[in-house]
Design an enzyme around this catalytic site. Sequence first.
Site, short mmCIF file in Angstrom:
data_model
loop_
_atom_site.label_atom_id
_atom_site.label_comp_id
_atom_site.label_asym_id
_atom_site.label_seq_id
_atom_site.Cartn_x
_atom_site.Cartn_y
_atom_site.Cartn_z
CB ALA A 20 1.66 1.08 7.51
CE LYS A 21 7.35 5.50 3.82
NZ LYS A 21 6.88 4.48 2.86
NE ARG A 22 -1.54 3.25 9.05
CZ ARG A 22 -1.59 3.14 7.73
NH1 ARG A 22 -0.67 3.69 6.97
NH2 ARG A 22 -2.59 2.49 7.14
#
Lengths: 272, 272
Positions: free
Chosen positions: A95-97
């Site tokens: 998700a690379k949040r």
Amino acid sequence: MTSQELTEQILKKQSFLCVGLDTDLDKIPTYLLSEKDPVFSFNKAIIDATHQYCVAYKPNIAFYEAIGVDGWKALKKTIEYLHAEYPDLYTIADAKRGDIGNTSRMYAKAFFEDLGFDSITVAPYMGKDSVEPFLEFTNKHTILLALTSNEGAFDFQTLKTGDKELYKKVIETSKNWQNSENLMYVVGATKAEYLAEIRKIIPENFLLVPGVGAQGGSLEEVCKYGMTKNVGLLINSSRKIIYASDSSNFAEIAGAKAEAMQNQMASELEKL
Amino acid sequence: MTSQELTEQILKKQSFLCVGLDTDLDKIPTYLLSEKDPVFSFNKAIIDATHQYCVAYKPNIAFYEAIGVDGWKALKKTIEYLHAEYPDLYTIADAKRGDIGNTSRMYAKAFFEDLGFDSITVAPYMGKDSVEPFLEFTNKHTILLALTSNEGAFDFQTLKTGDKELYKKVIETSKNWQNSENLMYVVGATKAEYLAEIRKIIPENFLLVPGVGAQGGSLEEVCKYGMTKNVGLLINSSRKIIYASDSSNFAEIAGAKAEAMQNQMASELEKL
């Protein structure tokens, strides 16, 4: 799942393969498009054909969000299917949040609680208070972007900050964060020679390594520089496996590709 | 919406206020929870009460993802409501995304095409090829994180890389990317004195400024250092407006808070 349990799964299955479920309606076999939920149908077929050769699945959330509510439903069905049928498989929300504290907490709830993933990828740019809310969760991993496999990695990640490159500074700094034992790191396979340097800073943490295959990195090199006594590696392959064929036997061919990688990995594990 | 059209809206409404729709089921008035879609009901009430005092709305996507499929549906209803009822309002998906090229393209499709947002916030850590897929879209803005308003901003963003801080390097480098005229930047209000430095690098681009209010920055300071002849500022306020009250007249009170900010902004615009 704890890191120790993950290592046990790896040794049992003789594989540290993670299959990336980057499921794209423009790339899956066209005959699936007439099904009610083509994304889930594709994922289910891929999972059923590859689960014995891998230890983890990693849906990249972008591919699900791109088709809106239907995508979110397909993602939920996929993770529920994994939990029900293959509970020993480790799951990664790619998700690379990363956001300010109270907002990162909402993302952590979304992926760890609502969807029940074992781990999530997180971007480090906003620093400590953007990552620690993820680290609070027991038996969940936060996989921090360190050195990614794309060309743009050289724009900022490898810039010198003081005496060391930014990605090393990110790894070093993150070791001081609360619950840092829950950290893993993304390190691209296209930069295998950097792994030796990284292992000096984090001799034990798991690394999630994309870029073997489609993006050109070598499995042998990655293992040479990155493997630890507890393995410490998850090698991701997405397109090379799931899109190996677009004919009706796509799942079988994906299974064969995964099996071939598992065989290579078993050879590497013999060197432990 | 183009930057020029946004400036026209700002001058017409005498406001550069962006209202953050960080809608959290734990914080909205409890009587709304019995409604079919409490998130949308809350958003609709807030929008109806504040639209005349602001030029933009910014849902933070984390709050929607935290409640899964229902959240995604509420987000879609909210943006559709804005498009139908208030088409002159600028919309920002506060998503802080960024991934390898083909994946960033999926996020761009999700937010620009499927949901129809005017802009999206993006994290710079993965560099050029993670951001350019967003920049390709005509009449859409990509809002790059530069210097954020949280404490963790000092972990990496202000590290010296060569002769300048990382956030300045990010801004400078991004100016060379394809379609960089579509860039805006996130710069926290808590660091108003940095704005003068930033304006030397980007004299014209719009800045999205969080942190006025709840996080402690001053509107006057931000305008002093950051305003351009075309205004060039969007000031975001979320909690201070939408959670000003949790009683049944919450929307009216949110409207009054937004009006108060609009009045302050009108005074600042007189100085142009």
